[in-house]
Design a protein around this motif. Structure first.
Motif, PDB file in Angstrom:
ATOM      1  N   GLY A 158       0.817  -1.210   0.000  1.00 22.25           N
ATOM      2  CA  GLY A 158       0.000   0.000   0.000  1.00 22.25           C
ATOM      3  C   GLY A 158       0.849   1.256   0.000  1.00 22.25           C
ATOM      4  O   GLY A 158       0.551   2.231  -0.700  1.00 22.25           O
ATOM      5  N   ALA A 159       1.915   1.253   0.776  1.00 18.06           N
ATOM      6  CA  ALA A 159       2.810   2.413   0.829  1.00 18.06           C
ATOM      7  C   ALA A 159       3.492   2.642  -0.522  1.00 18.06           C
ATOM      8  O   ALA A 159       3.611   3.788  -0.979  1.00 18.06           O
ATOM      9  N   MET A 160       3.919   1.569  -1.166  1.00 23.30           N
ATOM     10  CA  MET A 160       4.562   1.717  -2.479  1.00 23.30           C
ATOM     11  C   MET A 160       3.574   2.272  -3.504  1.00 23.30           C
ATOM     12  O   MET A 160       3.932   3.123  -4.324  1.00 23.30           O
ATOM     13  N   TYR A 161       2.325   1.811  -3.462  1.00 22.45           N
ATOM     14  CA  TYR A 161       1.296   2.327  -4.372  1.00 22.45           C
ATOM     15  C   TYR A 161       1.135   3.834  -4.168  1.00 22.45           C
ATOM     16  O   TYR A 161       1.142   4.601  -5.130  1.00 22.45           O
ATOM     17  N   TYR A 162       0.977   4.236  -2.905  1.00 21.99           N
ATOM     18  CA  TYR A 162       0.816   5.661  -2.617  1.00 21.99           C
ATOM     19  C   TYR A 162       2.005   6.462  -3.145  1.00 21.99           C
ATOM     20  O   TYR A 162       1.837   7.483  -3.814  1.00 21.99           O
ATOM     21  N   HIS A 163       3.212   5.997  -2.854  1.00 24.23           N
ATOM     22  CA  HIS A 163       4.391   6.758  -3.252  1.00 24.23           C
ATOM     23  C   HIS A 163       4.576   6.782  -4.766  1.00 24.23           C
ATOM     24  O   HIS A 163       5.014   7.796  -5.312  1.00 24.23           O
ATOM     25  N   LEU A 164       4.233   5.719  -5.454  1.00 24.07           N
ATOM     26  CA  LEU A 164       4.325   5.738  -6.916  1.00 24.07           C
ATOM     27  C   LEU A 164       3.381   6.775  -7.517  1.00 24.07           C
ATOM     28  O   LEU A 164       3.727   7.465  -8.469  1.00 24.07           O
ATOM     29  N   LYS A 165       2.178   6.872  -6.953  1.00 19.98           N
ATOM     30  CA  LYS A 165       1.171   7.785  -7.498  1.00 19.98           C
ATOM     31  C   LYS A 165       1.345   9.231  -7.060  1.00 19.98           C
ATOM     32  O   LYS A 165       1.095  10.143  -7.845  1.00 19.98           O
ATOM     33  N   PHE A 166       1.727   9.460  -5.812  1.00 19.67           N
ATOM     34  CA  PHE A 166       1.654  10.802  -5.261  1.00 19.67           C
ATOM     35  C   PHE A 166       2.974  11.375  -4.734  1.00 19.67           C
ATOM     36  O   PHE A 166       3.084  12.591  -4.583  1.00 19.67           O
ATOM     37  N   ASP A 167       3.926  10.545  -4.385  1.00 18.36           N
ATOM     38  CA  ASP A 167       5.164  11.031  -3.755  1.00 18.36           C
ATOM     39  C   ASP A 167       6.325  10.096  -4.105  1.00 18.36           C
ATOM     40  O   ASP A 167       6.778   9.327  -3.266  1.00 18.36           O
ATOM     41  N   PRO A 168       6.812  10.170  -5.356  1.00 14.89           N
ATOM     42  CA  PRO A 168       7.828   9.209  -5.808  1.00 14.89           C
ATOM     43  C   PRO A 168       9.095   9.155  -4.965  1.00 14.89           C
ATOM     44  O   PRO A 168       9.768   8.141  -4.919  1.00 14.89           O
ATOM     45  N   GLN A 169       9.428  10.239  -4.256  1.00 17.17           N
ATOM     46  CA  GLN A 169      10.661  10.250  -3.458  1.00 17.17           C
ATOM     47  C   GLN A 169      10.604   9.255  -2.304  1.00 17.17           C
ATOM     48  O   GLN A 169      11.627   8.784  -1.835  1.00 17.17           O
ATOM     49  N   GLY A 170       9.416   8.915  -1.852  1.00 23.59           N
ATOM     50  CA  GLY A 170       9.282   7.986  -0.741  1.00 23.59           C
ATOM     51  C   GLY A 170       9.167   6.529  -1.166  1.00 23.59           C
ATOM     52  O   GLY A 170       9.044   5.644  -0.318  1.00 23.59           O
ATOM     53  N   PHE A 171       9.235   6.283  -2.470  1.00 23.60           N
ATOM     54  CA  PHE A 171       9.051   4.910  -2.951  1.00 23.60           C
ATOM     55  C   PHE A 171      10.173   3.975  -2.504  1.00 23.60           C
ATOM     56  O   PHE A 171       9.904   2.844  -2.076  1.00 23.60           O
ATOM     57  N   MET A 172      11.416   4.400  -2.594  1.00 24.31           N
ATOM     58  CA  MET A 172      12.537   3.507  -2.300  1.00 24.31           C
ATOM     59  C   MET A 172      12.554   3.023  -0.848  1.00 24.31           C
ATOM     60  O   MET A 172      12.775   1.831  -0.610  1.00 24.31           O
ATOM     61  N   PRO A 173      12.323   3.884   0.153  1.00 23.99           N
ATOM     62  CA  PRO A 173      12.262   3.359   1.523  1.00 23.99           C
ATOM     63  C   PRO A 173      11.140   2.331   1.702  1.00 23.99           C
ATOM     64  O   PRO A 173      11.344   1.307   2.366  1.00 23.99           O
ATOM     65  N   ALA A 174       9.987   2.586   1.096  1.00 29.01           N
ATOM     66  CA  ALA A 174       8.880   1.628   1.194  1.00 29.01           C
ATOM     67  C   ALA A 174       9.245   0.313   0.497  1.00 29.01           C
ATOM     68  O   ALA A 174       8.966  -0.776   1.010  1.00 29.01           O
ATOM     69  N   ALA A 175       9.891   0.418  -0.653  1.00 28.90           N
ATOM     70  CA  ALA A 175      10.300  -0.785  -1.384  1.00 28.90           C
ATOM     71  C   ALA A 175      11.353  -1.569  -0.598  1.00 28.90           C
ATOM     72  O   ALA A 175      11.343  -2.806  -0.588  1.00 28.90           O
ATOM     73  N   LEU A 176      12.256  -0.853   0.066  1.00 27.56           N
ATOM     74  CA  LEU A 176      13.284  -1.517   0.874  1.00 27.56           C
ATOM     75  C   LEU A 176      12.643  -2.257   2.049  1.00 27.56           C
ATOM     76  O   LEU A 176      12.986  -3.410   2.326  1.00 27.56           O
ATOM     77  N   LEU A 177      11.688  -1.625   2.734  1.00 28.04           N
ATOM     78  CA  LEU A 177      11.012  -2.290   3.845  1.00 28.04           C
ATOM     79  C   LEU A 177      10.163  -3.460   3.360  1.00 28.04           C
ATOM     80  O   LEU A 177      10.044  -4.473   4.052  1.00 28.04           O
ATOM     81  N   PHE A 178       9.597  -3.338   2.161  1.00 26.45           N
ATOM     82  CA  PHE A 178       8.881  -4.469   1.567  1.00 26.45           C
ATOM     83  C   PHE A 178       9.856  -5.625   1.341  1.00 26.45           C
ATOM     84  O   PHE A 178       9.567  -6.777   1.697  1.00 26.45           O
ATOM     85  N   THR A 179      11.005  -5.322   0.768  1.00 27.60           N
ATOM     86  CA  THR A 179      12.020  -6.347   0.500  1.00 27.60           C
ATOM     87  C   THR A 179      12.497  -6.996   1.797  1.00 27.60           C
ATOM     88  O   THR A 179      12.611  -8.224   1.882  1.00 27.60           O
ATOM     89  N   PHE A 180      12.740  -6.179   2.818  1.00 24.01           N
ATOM     90  CA  PHE A 180      13.142  -6.724   4.121  1.00 24.01           C
ATOM     91  C   PHE A 180      12.061  -7.634   4.695  1.00 24.01           C
ATOM     92  O   PHE A 180      12.358  -8.692   5.253  1.00 24.01           O
ATOM     93  N   SER A 181      10.798  -7.243   4.543  1.00 21.98           N
ATOM     94  CA  SER A 181       9.689  -8.062   5.054  1.00 21.98           C
ATOM     95  C   SER A 181       9.642  -9.414   4.345  1.00 21.98           C
ATOM     96  O   SER A 181       9.419 -10.449   4.978  1.00 21.98           O
ATOM     97  N   VAL A 182       9.875  -9.410   3.055  1.00 17.77           N
ATOM     98  CA  VAL A 182       9.896 -10.667   2.295  1.00 17.77           C
ATOM     99  C   VAL A 182      11.078 -11.534   2.744  1.00 17.77           C
ATOM    100  O   VAL A 182      10.935 -12.754   2.919  1.00 17.77           O
ATOM    101  N   ILE A 183      12.236 -10.925   2.946  1.00 21.06           N
ATOM    102  CA  ILE A 183      13.412 -11.671   3.417  1.00 21.06           C
ATOM    103  C   ILE A 183      13.127 -12.311   4.776  1.00 21.06           C
ATOM    104  O   ILE A 183      13.450 -13.480   5.009  1.00 21.06           O
ATOM    105  N   ILE A 184      12.511 -11.541   5.665  1.00 23.13           N
ATOM    106  CA  ILE A 184      12.180 -12.080   6.992  1.00 23.13           C
ATOM    107  C   ILE A 184      11.177 -13.211   6.868  1.00 23.13           C
ATOM    108  O   ILE A 184      11.323 -14.265   7.502  1.00 23.13           O
ATOM    109  N   PHE A 185      10.161 -13.020   6.034  1.00 31.78           N
ATOM    110  CA  PHE A 185       9.168 -14.081   5.830  1.00 31.78           C
ATOM    111  C   PHE A 185       9.846 -15.365   5.355  1.00 31.78           C
ATOM    112  O   PHE A 185       9.608 -16.445   5.901  1.00 31.78           O
ATOM    113  N   LEU A 186      10.684 -15.243   4.340  1.00 31.35           N
ATOM    114  CA  LEU A 186      11.351 -16.431   3.798  1.00 31.35           C
ATOM    115  C   LEU A 186      12.314 -17.058   4.801  1.00 31.35           C
ATOM    116  O   LEU A 186      12.438 -18.283   4.870  1.00 31.35           O
TER     117      LEU A 186
END
Length: 120
Positions: free
Chosen positions: A81-109
């Motif tokens: 959800g955060a990545m969607y918001y940042h892609l549409k409205f605030d592109p500068q915040g996309f990378m931190p959200a994407a990094l936390l998404f990636t970290f969450s996937v790593i933790i899950f795996l």
């Protein structure tokens, strides 16, 4: 699991926990800048508080071995959800959200075999 993977996973968990507790606390404290994103998406005010509570609960859950994978999956969904918001409205915040998404996937795996839900 090798020592490198074990300590690497713990480092990712620690970094993610700090980030999610900070973000969740900001939402629970009603920081206007953080809550604007929910208004822009047309979501009710309580949504920001709900997401903040989920971020803090998820961050705590990352340290409970049997709940860690489930907490990481929930946090990954929040980050989608955060990545969607940042892609549409605030592109500068996309990378931190994407990094936390990636970290969450790593933790899950890394923790899914220890999970109550995913390990049968």
């Amino acid at each position: 699991m090798t020592k490198f993977k074990k300590y690497g996973l713990w480092a990712v968990i620690a970094i993610s926990t700090i980030a999610f507790i900070a973000a969740g606390t900001a939402k629970l404290m009603g920081v206007e800048m953080v809550h604007k994103s929910f208004a822009v998406l047309g979501l009710p005010v309580f949504t920001g508080y709900l997401v903040g509570g989920c971020e803090i609960a998820g961050a705590i859950g990352l340290f409970i071995k049997k709940l860690s994978a489930l907490a990481a999956a929930g946090l990954a969904l929040i980050m989608i959800g955060a990545m969607y918001y940042h892609l549409k409205f605030d592109p500068q915040g996309f990378m931190p959200a994407a990094l936390l998404f990636t970290f969450s996937v790593i933790i899950f795996l890394g923790r899914k075999n220890d999970s109550l839900l995913f390990n049968k």
